[in-house]
Design an enzyme around this catalytic site. Structure first.
Site, PDB file in Angstrom:
ATOM      1  N   CYS A 106       0.782  -1.197  -0.204  1.00  0.00           N
ATOM      2  CA  CYS A 106      -0.103   0.160   0.041  1.00  0.00           C
ATOM      3  C   CYS A 106       0.758   1.141   0.021  1.00  0.00           C
ATOM      4  O   CYS A 106       0.683   2.089  -0.889  1.00  0.00           O
ATOM      5  CB  CYS A 106      -0.892   0.030   1.192  1.00  0.00           C
ATOM      6  SG  CYS A 106      -1.645   1.514   1.550  1.00  0.00           S
ATOM      7  N   TYR A 155      -3.708  32.302   4.721  1.00  0.00           N
ATOM      8  CA  TYR A 155      -4.021  30.597   4.283  1.00  0.00           C
ATOM      9  C   TYR A 155      -5.066  30.022   5.148  1.00  0.00           C
ATOM     10  O   TYR A 155      -4.956  28.928   5.653  1.00  0.00           O
ATOM     11  CB  TYR A 155      -2.705  29.648   4.290  1.00  0.00           C
ATOM     12  CG  TYR A 155      -1.600  30.407   3.395  1.00  0.00           C
ATOM     13  CD1 TYR A 155      -1.350  30.183   2.282  1.00  0.00           C
ATOM     14  CD2 TYR A 155      -0.642  31.284   4.255  1.00  0.00           C
ATOM     15  CE1 TYR A 155      -0.300  30.760   1.432  1.00  0.00           C
ATOM     16  CE2 TYR A 155       0.396  31.605   3.644  1.00  0.00           C
ATOM     17  CZ  TYR A 155       0.661  31.594   2.233  1.00  0.00           C
ATOM     18  OH  TYR A 155       1.859  31.956   1.541  1.00  0.00           O
ATOM     19  N   GLU A 183      -7.988  33.791   2.312  1.00  0.00           N
ATOM     20  CA  GLU A 183      -7.891  32.411   1.786  1.00  0.00           C
ATOM     21  C   GLU A 183      -8.410  32.619   0.125  1.00  0.00           C
ATOM     22  O   GLU A 183      -9.292  33.443  -0.043  1.00  0.00           O
ATOM     23  CB  GLU A 183      -8.878  31.401   2.338  1.00  0.00           C
ATOM     24  CG  GLU A 183      -9.172  30.249   1.595  1.00  0.00           C
ATOM     25  CD  GLU A 183      -7.832  29.479   1.351  1.00  0.00           C
ATOM     26  OE1 GLU A 183      -7.804  28.791   0.329  1.00  0.00           O
ATOM     27  OE2 GLU A 183      -7.197  29.219   2.615  1.00  0.00           O
ATOM     28  N   CYS A 241       3.303  21.897   7.200  1.00  0.00           N
ATOM     29  CA  CYS A 241       3.207  20.523   6.868  1.00  0.00           C
ATOM     30  C   CYS A 241       4.506  19.824   6.127  1.00  0.00           C
ATOM     31  O   CYS A 241       4.427  18.770   5.718  1.00  0.00           O
ATOM     32  CB  CYS A 241       2.216  20.205   6.134  1.00  0.00           C
ATOM     33  SG  CYS A 241       1.771  21.098   4.553  1.00  0.00           S
TER      34      CYS A 241
END
Length: 543
Positions: free
Chosen positions: A78, A313, A334, A409
């Site tokens: 996977c 954001y 945004e 991130c």
């Protein structure tokens, strides 16, 4: 020189950002998936490039102390999880080191004020969203699951340990319905057939479940039967919708939705706020860890109720709205119009009356706010994986907020952007990694940046006795002088240390802590002398 299919013994000494072990053969780095630091193993070379190679674990000779038995039978093929074969403690160490390495190697930072990583309470069943691609197997039957690594080949999956058990029940009911109804399967190459994806969302706190069938068409065979079978298998279900996507695209969702039963949204609670979540709406897939991340961001923001908070954001407004009660005013920006509309609805639904949301990309929104005279006290940024546009950082610095909270991130783009922030006279005060996605290679990071009033700004003072106007240099100008004359970099912390050493006045930052949470290494002697030279050059200390 190693070549394809060579076998060699080696010890795994490090990990890549993608979760592969690293060993060496003939001086060349070899990346081996499914290994752990400390493994002694036999590796088969599968691909050789100019500077590195890829290998396959052929035999495990001596296992690493970090190894554990994988709890998922398809973790290897996977590819979604890369750490199910090691302990969670080892996974957290790897992710912490990944953030540290990026900041040191890409950002060039030393003495990073790193706080302990915020680990998750559970490595399993934490995702509240699931997207399962649908295809045909070689024998012509429907298969549904996840794409294999670096491919569009579907690994047929009947359970995933990252998804809640309710998704497994819904997926099995959907499989049974497809067999009975005979509804056709979408063929990506031919752009024919109907069923493309099964998409599910659930509310961790509310328990509500939404099932969305993504189809290459506006109608399904046996819709009433599908509703009946799903409701029987999943009593928790609150809505079943059909998403119409006729485009030749890899994008999962189309624009049109048709409700087959129930309501087309679910509710959930995050940081004491209630959110209405549609199939298109952004919502953190790990609600529990999202709360941990937002709480850390709020801690770093240090709001007292008197500040203007800018959330760049902002998406559907979750981070900013979670802090709105502690701010005088919230402004969110945004680029996606539907997300802005969701943010406004979320504010109204939660009776947040001090919030304003703008539609536009971060660069334009920041410029517009700057031009209209907005000077936020605190700015929170949560950019996409590519990080911030350089112009955004420049405009943020021009607004001169006391604190910037950066939620990232991707450690690599974070390190790049922090380098520009420090060049714009901001200090890194604290860094906290957050494990939002246990088992996977991803890691989030929250960073506090602050601007001190005296040493990080250009001050022009009138000397009382002589009437002479003197410009007091920024840390950046001192760094540039040292770099040009001596050929090495000096951290702002070292400059501050030397300024204190020679008795220069230092204004304390409003958010300074009394005791460091990380080990501090004193400024090396050669850098002390270089900084003193710079201070003499700018007339801050006597020759």
């Amino acid at each position: 020189m190693i070549k394809k299919n060579d076998l060699f013994e080696a010890e795994i000494t490090a990990m890549t950002a993608e979760g592969s072990g690293i060993c060496r053969a003939d001086g060349m780095a070899v990346f081996v998936p499914g290994t752990a630091v400390g493994d002694r193993c036999v590796v088969r070379v599968v691909k050789v490039l100019k500077k590195y190679a890829f290998g396959r674990l052929e035999e495990l000779l001596t296992p690493s102390p970090d190894r554990t038995t994988p709890d998922c039978p398809i973790a290897g093929p996977c590819g979604g999880c890369v750490y199910r074969h090691i302990t969670y403690e080892a996974e957290l160490k790897i992710k912490t080191q990944r953030v540290r390495d990026a900041l040191e190697r890409i950002g060039g930072f030393e003495n990073i004020p790193m706080e302990p990583i915020l680990g998750a309470p559970s490595r399993t069943r934490y995702r509240n969203k699931c997207q399962l691609p649908i295809g045909l197997s070689k024998n012509g039957e429907m298969q549904m699951g996840f794409y294999a690594v670096n491919s569009h080949r579907i690994i047929d999956t009947h359970t995933c340990l990252l998804q809640p058990e309710v998704f497994d029940r819904a997926a099995e009911a959907f499989r049974a319905w497809q067999k009975l109804s005979g509804e056709s399967i979408y063929d990506e190459a031919a752009h024919s057939g109907v069923l493309r994806h099964l998409y599910m969302r659930c509310g961790e706190k509310s328990g509500e479940v939404l099932v969305c069938i993504v189809a290459n068409g506006a109608k399904l065979h046996g819709e009433d039967l599908l509703v009946k079978m799903l409701r029987e298998a999943v009593p928790e279900i609150t809505g079943i919708v059909l998403n119409i996507n006729r485009e030749r695209t890899n994008v999962v969702l189309g624009r049109e939705l048709r409700t087959l039963w129930g309501k087309p949204t679910i509710r959930d609670t995050l940081c004491r706020l209630e959110f209405e979540i549609s199939p298109h709406a952004f919502y953190q897939v790990n609600r529990t860890q999202a709360e941990a991340l937002y709480n850390k961001a709020a801690e770093y923001a240090g709001l007292t109720g008197a500040e203007t908070l800018l959330d760049l954001y902002c998406g559907t407004g979750t981070i900013g709205l979670s802090m709105a009660s502690r701010a005088k005013k919230l402004i969110g920006a945004e680029i996606i119009p539907s997300a802005v509309e969701n943010a406004r609805k979320n504010a109204a639904h939660n009776h947040v009356t001090n919030a304003e949301f703008l539609c536009g990309d971060a660069k334009d929104a920041a410029r517009i706010l700057y031009e209209r005279g907005e000077r936020p006290d605190v700015i929170v940024i949560d950019p996409p994986r590519k990080g911030c546009d350089a112009a955004v950082i420049t405009t943020i610095a021009a607004m001169r907020p006391t604190r910037v909270v950066y939620v990232s991130c991707d450690p690599a783009t974070l390190a790049r952007d922090l380098k520009q922030f420090t060049a714009e006279d901001y200090n890194i005060e604290a860094v906290t990694p957050v494990d939002m996605f246990p088992g996977t290679a991803h890691v989030e990071t929250v960073v506090l940046l602050s601007r001190e009033t005296n040493p990080l700004t250009v001050e022009v003072r009138m000397e009382v006795e002589t009437g002479e106007v003197k410009e007091h240099p920024t840390y950046k100008r001192i760094q540039e002088y040292v770099q040009e004359k001596y050929g090495f970099k000096v951290h702002t912390a070292y400059i501050a240390e030397v300024k204190r050493m020679v008795g220069l006045d230092m204004h304390k930052a409003p958010n300074a802590v009394e005791q460091r949470k990380h080990e501090y290494h004193p400024c090396p002697p050669e850098k002390v002398e270089a900084i003193k030279d710079a201070l003499r050059h700018f007339g801050l200390i006597a020759e």
